[in-house]
Design a protein around this motif. Structure first.
Motif, mmCIF file in Angstrom:
data_model
loop_
_atom_site.group_PDB
_atom_site.id
_atom_site.type_symbol
_atom_site.label_atom_id
_atom_site.label_comp_id
_atom_site.label_asym_id
_atom_site.label_seq_id
_atom_site.Cartn_x
_atom_site.Cartn_y
_atom_site.Cartn_z
ATOM 1 N N CYS A 281 -13.713 -38.175 -36.793
ATOM 2 C CA CYS A 281 -13.092 -39.385 -36.489
ATOM 3 C C CYS A 281 -12.426 -39.966 -37.376
ATOM 4 O O CYS A 281 -12.809 -40.653 -38.232
ATOM 5 N N ASP A 283 -8.624 -40.114 -36.667
ATOM 6 C CA ASP A 283 -7.392 -40.389 -35.944
ATOM 7 C C ASP A 283 -7.789 -40.851 -34.480
ATOM 8 O O ASP A 283 -8.490 -40.273 -33.790
ATOM 9 N N GLU A 284 -7.128 -41.860 -34.134
ATOM 10 C CA GLU A 284 -7.406 -42.462 -32.696
ATOM 11 C C GLU A 284 -7.328 -41.497 -31.715
ATOM 12 O O GLU A 284 -8.163 -41.372 -30.848
ATOM 13 N N THR A 287 -10.125 -38.990 -31.715
ATOM 14 C CA THR A 287 -11.330 -39.780 -31.380
ATOM 15 C C THR A 287 -11.548 -39.753 -29.953
ATOM 16 O O THR A 287 -12.585 -39.483 -29.192
ATOM 17 N N ASP A 288 -10.319 -40.409 -29.378
ATOM 18 C CA ASP A 288 -10.285 -40.206 -27.808
ATOM 19 C C ASP A 288 -10.654 -38.913 -27.056
ATOM 20 O O ASP A 288 -11.377 -38.666 -26.043
ATOM 21 N N ASP A 327 -10.136 -49.164 -39.584
ATOM 22 C CA ASP A 327 -9.615 -49.047 -38.213
ATOM 23 C C ASP A 327 -10.324 -47.817 -37.497
ATOM 24 O O ASP A 327 -10.673 -47.654 -36.369
ATOM 25 N N ALA A 328 -10.219 -46.487 -38.185
ATOM 26 C CA ALA A 328 -10.763 -45.145 -37.588
ATOM 27 C C ALA A 328 -12.201 -45.297 -37.287
ATOM 28 O O ALA A 328 -12.417 -44.759 -36.077
ATOM 29 N N HIS A 331 -12.492 -47.717 -34.202
ATOM 30 C CA HIS A 331 -12.323 -47.104 -32.863
ATOM 31 C C HIS A 331 -13.343 -46.287 -32.342
ATOM 32 O O HIS A 331 -13.828 -45.890 -31.080
ATOM 33 N N CYS A 335 -15.592 -46.462 -29.001
ATOM 34 C CA CYS A 335 -15.882 -45.152 -28.005
ATOM 35 C C CYS A 335 -17.059 -44.738 -27.854
ATOM 36 O O CYS A 335 -17.473 -44.554 -26.706
#
Length: 401
Positions: A281, A283-284, A287-288, A327-328, A331, A335
């Motif tokens: 995880c 990169d957003e 990760t999505d 940030d990563a 996020h 999630c």
């Protein structure tokens, strides 16, 4: 390849920068022209493994152990003062030279020629040894050695070709809790070089080691082959397969390398009880894709499932915040707990963070930013889907974004 060239988009794992006394052999260039190195990681024995209640303790102790000690056992002697008492440093006046610098008196050394009467022998180096070849012979017994081919200093798109601290943390957890994984069918997402899958294969029955990219999967398959000496005796099996988080279905096209067979797909959904992911995880968008994939897989599994995710909480200075932010990681947390709150009548998800104080079997610095998360997945009875349809599977894909 003694020098590594860094560019503005270059990423280098702490494992390759900070591992003490590490020497790596460049073995080849991969299909895209990147240099491939071979590193060895030893699984510590019970007498050598470290208690990791203190982060980084294992690596620091090993560095101290490997430091050469000068002057024999001089450091074990206690300095005494005039009266023969300990701690007499206050009674000793330092010797200073004319410039005021400390003047250290060295013990005189005897000339060996004066005692033996023999001429001093000066050896001549006929050929310089190859440190890489010395490394090959460093361990005569390979039963506890993991051999990993990897690249170094890659772009962000190729970070899966390096070894990361999260893989070590998850491997330690697996080795410290073998009863949880013995005889199980396990799926690893974003396996990268395959280190965690290789460790898991020494305990589990079947391991589906998945990632995306032909070059990366070829490297992963090569690493599985290099470590058959620890996989085969345990009876484990590793199958390297393609699994793209941004695609909805598993690839079953027989003409595509690393594709799935129909029998493997059935086995995956019928028998998988453990899903693992190590340091994936960062990169957003990815990760999505990870959480959409987890939801889709768990919704089709026949049994309860447990997910283990390790990651490093990386802090970066951003111009947007003009401050240090994660940030990563933020996020990922969003999630993760969104998955726990999901209500669709198909599965229930329970999230908990596990303590990282289990034994350390691999040599690395277990920093406090390394975390391990557990997600317990329980399929709900079929009739529950009619009770609450607050979030349909199609909506979940968007809510995970």
């Amino acid at each position: 390849m003694n020098q590594i060239t860094f560019h503005h988009d270059t990423v280098l794992s702490d494992v390759h920068m900070l591992l003490p006394n590490a020497r790596r052999l460049m073995t080849r260039l991969n299909s895209v022209g990147q240099p491939v190195f071979l590193s060895k990681f030893r699984i510590l024995s019970d007498s050598e493994k470290h208690d990791s209640s203190e982060p980084g303790k294992g690596l620091k102790e090993t560095e101290q152990k490997n430091e050469p000690r000068e002057n024999g056992d001089k450091d074990t002697q206690v300095t005494q003062g005039k009266d023969g008492e300990e701690g007499g440093a206050g009674n000793v006046e330092p010797f200073l030279d004319v410039d005021g610098d400390l003047d250290i008196k060295h013990r005189p050394r005897k000339n060996p020629n004066e005692e033996s009467g023999r001429d001093l022998v000066c050896p001549i180096i006929l050929k310089q040894s190859n440190s890489a070849l010395e490394e090959e012979d460093e361990y005569t017994d390979d039963k506890d050695i993991i051999k990993i081919e990897h690249t170094m200093a890659t772009t962000l798109e190729d970070v899966g070709k390096q070894v990361w601290l999260g893989a070590f943390l998850l491997a330690d957890f697996i080795l410290s809790k073998p009863h949880m994984f013995r005889g199980a069918t396990v799926l690893e997402l974003g396996a990268g070089t395959g280190l965690t899958s290789i460790v898991m294969a020494t305990i589990a029955k079947t391991l589906y080691c998945t990632d995306v990219g032909e070059d990366l999967l070829s490297m992963c398959k090569k690493n599985v082959t290099l470590n058959q000496h620890i996989i085969e005796p345990a009876g484990g099996e590793v199958r390297v397969r393609q699994l793209d988080w941004l695609q909805y279905d598993l690839c079953t096209d027989a003409d595509v390398e690393f594709s799935w067979t129909e029998e493997e797909v059935a086995d995956l959904y019928d028998n998988t009880k453990i899903i693992i992911a190590a340091d994936v995880c960062y990169d957003e968008d990815l990760t999505d894709g990870l959480f959409r994939t987890l939801y889709r897989l768990c919704s089709n599994l026949r049994h309860t499932c447990t997910i283990f995710i390790s990651l490093e909480k990386r802090m970066n200075f951003t111009l947007r915040h003009m401050d240090v932010s994660c940030d990563a990681y933020n996020h990922f947390s969003h999630c993760l707990f969104q998955l726990e709150d999901l209500v669709d009548g198909r599965c229930s998800f329970r999230v908990e963070q596990l303590p990282s104080d289990f034994a350390q079997f691999l040599l690395y610095e277990r920093i406090e930013q390394l975390e391990l998360w557990k997600v317990s997945v329980t399929p709900l009875p079929l009739h529950a889907s009619t009770v609450n349809t607050a979030a349909a599977p199609e909506d979940t894909k968007q809510s995970s974004s």
